[in-house]
Design an enzyme around this catalytic site. Structure first.
Site, short mmCIF file in Angstrom:
data_model
loop_
_atom_site.label_atom_id
_atom_site.label_comp_id
_atom_site.label_asym_id
_atom_site.label_seq_id
_atom_site.Cartn_x
_atom_site.Cartn_y
_atom_site.Cartn_z
N CYS A 256 89.91 37.48 30.58
CA CYS A 256 91.11 38.06 31.18
C CYS A 256 90.95 38.52 32.62
O CYS A 256 91.66 38.05 33.51
CB CYS A 256 91.59 39.21 30.31
SG CYS A 256 91.89 38.70 28.63
N LYS A 259 90.27 35.79 35.34
CA LYS A 259 91.43 34.90 35.41
C LYS A 259 92.65 35.62 36.00
O LYS A 259 93.32 35.10 36.89
CB LYS A 259 91.74 34.40 33.99
CG LYS A 259 93.09 33.78 33.79
CD LYS A 259 93.23 33.24 32.39
CE LYS A 259 93.69 34.26 31.38
NZ LYS A 259 95.12 34.54 31.35
C1 UGA Z 1 90.96 43.30 29.10
C2 UGA Z 1 91.85 44.55 29.19
O1 UGA Z 1 91.05 45.73 29.07
C3 UGA Z 1 92.91 44.55 28.09
O2 UGA Z 1 93.78 45.66 28.25
C4 UGA Z 1 93.73 43.25 28.21
O3 UGA Z 1 94.69 43.15 27.18
C5 UGA Z 1 92.80 42.05 28.11
O4 UGA Z 1 91.79 42.14 29.17
C6 UGA Z 1 93.64 40.81 28.26
O5 UGA Z 1 94.26 40.64 29.32
O6 UGA Z 1 93.78 40.08 27.29
P1 UGA Z 1 88.89 42.52 27.57
O7 UGA Z 1 88.74 41.43 28.57
O8 UGA Z 1 88.91 42.19 26.11
O9 UGA Z 1 90.27 43.33 27.85
O10 UGA Z 1 87.70 43.54 27.76
P2 UGA Z 1 87.42 44.92 28.54
O11 UGA Z 1 86.96 45.92 27.57
O12 UGA Z 1 88.53 45.29 29.43
O13 UGA Z 1 86.14 44.51 29.42
C7 UGA Z 1 86.21 43.53 30.45
C8 UGA Z 1 84.91 43.49 31.22
O14 UGA Z 1 84.77 44.65 32.03
C9 UGA Z 1 83.65 43.43 30.34
O15 UGA Z 1 82.75 42.50 30.90
C10 UGA Z 1 83.09 44.83 30.41
O16 UGA Z 1 81.70 44.87 30.24
C11 UGA Z 1 83.48 45.22 31.84
N1 UGA Z 1 83.57 46.68 32.05
C12 UGA Z 1 84.50 47.40 31.39
C13 UGA Z 1 82.73 47.28 32.97
O17 UGA Z 1 81.87 46.63 33.61
N2 UGA Z 1 82.84 48.64 33.18
C14 UGA Z 1 83.77 49.39 32.55
O18 UGA Z 1 83.82 50.60 32.81
C15 UGA Z 1 84.61 48.77 31.62
#
Ligand code: UGA
Length: 433
Positions: A256, A259
């Site tokens: 997500c 992209k």
């Molecule tokens: C993300 C959004 O958080 C959701 O709200 C959204 O619905 C989704 O994309 C989507 O558009 O479908 P997701 O990609 O499943 O969700 O995962 P996240 O928990 O947001 O993590 C994304 C990335 O950011 C991961 O690689 C995670 O390790 C990283 N991250 C997250 C960090 O490096 N630091 C943080 O503090 C939080």
């Protein structure tokens, strides 16, 4: 007898589609979910869920009576008026979202259809308007999804907010969608279609910006001897900033953020507006994945012929999703420096193996660490916190660990004999050997 709930149709049974289908079934709705892949439909009909997502398999099996999986569009159209579109919108070479699957769905709708098309797929602002133009009479509602992989079911069932976008004439359709979500309790925001589409893109872009921001702060912390975890804690206590998504690391990945950030940048660019901030967000994220290489080199000099173990490969814990995982870039960079890369992930090894053909896959964390000159913690899987790190130190040729997620306790690691380095912490520079 309980009253019959409104039937729900779901088109596209990927992560979002399957969670949507299973959760509405759990709420008591009869659900017909349609996918074009016969194999996927057959295995779901047998209750087999192939993606790793907590609670999802149980939910599908528990609600089997209310869940129908099919490849037949007519069966779907005959069964439900409310149709959630959950097909994927991957990036094209131009960075725009690929809407071909969304268009294919629209083309399958009969002329004069009285269905309500509810768009969950992430689409550029303006998509709803163009679909409505093409299919006059169709009711159209934008209902973006905000669930996170790894906590998808819990996120769906306990939303912070539900965004429902509809334009003039579709008020009743928007009301019907709002009623579906009412029992979940989150705030329901009614708005227009274009604004709903922008809320989704802007939310993901803002969260990605937060991550790139804290990663840059982490890089400065390393220079000035501060600790980014303390800085994030102090910042997060300010309600205007908030504490979430301020974990520094080796960059965001997944299907997500990369992209959607690019899609929003391109959407703006296509209108002639240069979204400068997002250009930096993307660049910071790319560089962040690569910084680990320099950290290793500071400790052990050239990586040529050195064995480097990657712990975790998935883009985050509790998923086997490898899309845009930082591990892909990191493994390639390490190999580019001549390192021999060995890796272990509790659930993503199989998927990762297909993508990382030249990386050796180990059967356990300890096996990956055997004889390694260095290790990098890439994904914060709980089992890594519980590892016997003293034994790990004994097995490695050089017990050096770069903790790419600031996940492990540095003091315990040092006590176990490790040279430990996190992200955004005072650097412990070892003498290159
Ligand atoms: C993300 C959004 O958080 C959701 O709200 C959204 O619905 C989704 O994309 C989507 O558009 O479908 P997701 O990609 O499943 O969700 O995962 P996240 O928990 O947001 O993590 C994304 C990335 O950011 C991961 O690689 C995670 O390790 C990283 N991250 C997250 C960090 O490096 N630091 C943080 O503090 C939080």
């Amino acid at each position: 007898m309980s009253e019959q709930r409104e039937p729900v149709g779901v088109i596209g049974v990927g992560w979002v589609g399957l969670v949507t289908a299973a959760c509405f079934a759990e709420l008591g709705h009869p659900v017909v979910a349609r996918d074009i892949l016969q194999e996927k439909v057959d295995s779901l009909a047998r209750g087999e869920v192939t993606i790793h997502e907590p609670e999802l398999g149980d939910l599908v099996r528990r609600n089997a009576e209310r869940l129908t999986f099919t490849t037949d569009m007519t069966e779907l159209l005959d069964s439900a008026r409310l149709l959630f579109v959950c097909v994927d919108t991957p990036p094209t070479y131009s960075g725009d979202a690929d809407l071909s699957r969304v268009r294919a769905v629209v083309e399958e709708l009969p002329e004069g259809s009285e269905h309500v098309l509810i768009m969950k797929s992430t689409v550029p602002a303006g998509t709803g308007e163009s679909i409505r133009r093409d299919l006059p009479g169709l009711s159209y509602v934008s209902c973006p999804e905000f669930l996170k992989e790894g906590t998808a079911v819990a996120d769906f069932m306990n939303p912070d907010r539900v965004v429902i976008g509809a334009d003039a004439g579709d008020e009743d359709a928007a009301g019907a969608v709002a009623r579906l979500y009412q029992p979940l309790g989150g705030e329901i925001l009614r708005t227009d279609v274009a604004s709903a589409e922008m809320i989704k893109l802007a939310s993901n872009a803002f969260l990605a910006t937060k991550i790139s921001f804290i990663n840059e702060i982490a890089n400065v912390c390393e220079e000035v001897g501060a600790d980014v975890a303390e800085v994030a804690r102090g910042m997060g206590l300010d309600e205007r900033i908030g504490s979430s998504f301020l974990r520094a690391g080796i960059g965001y990945g997944g299907s997500c953020f990369p992209k959607d950030v690019t899609a929003l940048k391109m959407l703006a660019g296509n209108t002639g507006y240069h979204f400068q901030l997002l250009t930096a967000v993307v660049e910071v994220n790319e560089l962040q994945k690569r910084r680990v290489v320099a950290k290793l080199q500071r400790h052990i000099g050239s990586l040529l012929g050195k064995r480097v173990a990657l712990l975790g490969l998935a883009f985050k814990p509790d998923t086997d999703d490898m899309r845009e995982a930082s591990s892909l870039v990191l493994a390639a960079r390490l190999q580019g420096e001549g390192a021999e890369v060995v890796a272990y992930d509790p659930v993503a090894s199989e998927r990762a193996g297909e993508l990382l053909g030249s990386v050796e896959m180990a059967g356990s964390a300890l096996a990956a660490l055997d004889g390694a000159d260095a290790a990098v913690l890439v994904t914060e899987w709980p089992e890594f916190a519980a590892l016997d790190w003293a034994e790990a130190a004994g097995r490695m040729a050089r017990p050096l660990l770069v903790d790419g997620r600031n996940f492990l306790d540095s003091e315990s690691l040092r006590a176990a004999g490790f040279e430990y380095e996190g992200i955004g912490k005072k650097q412990e520079i070892g003498a290159p050997s």
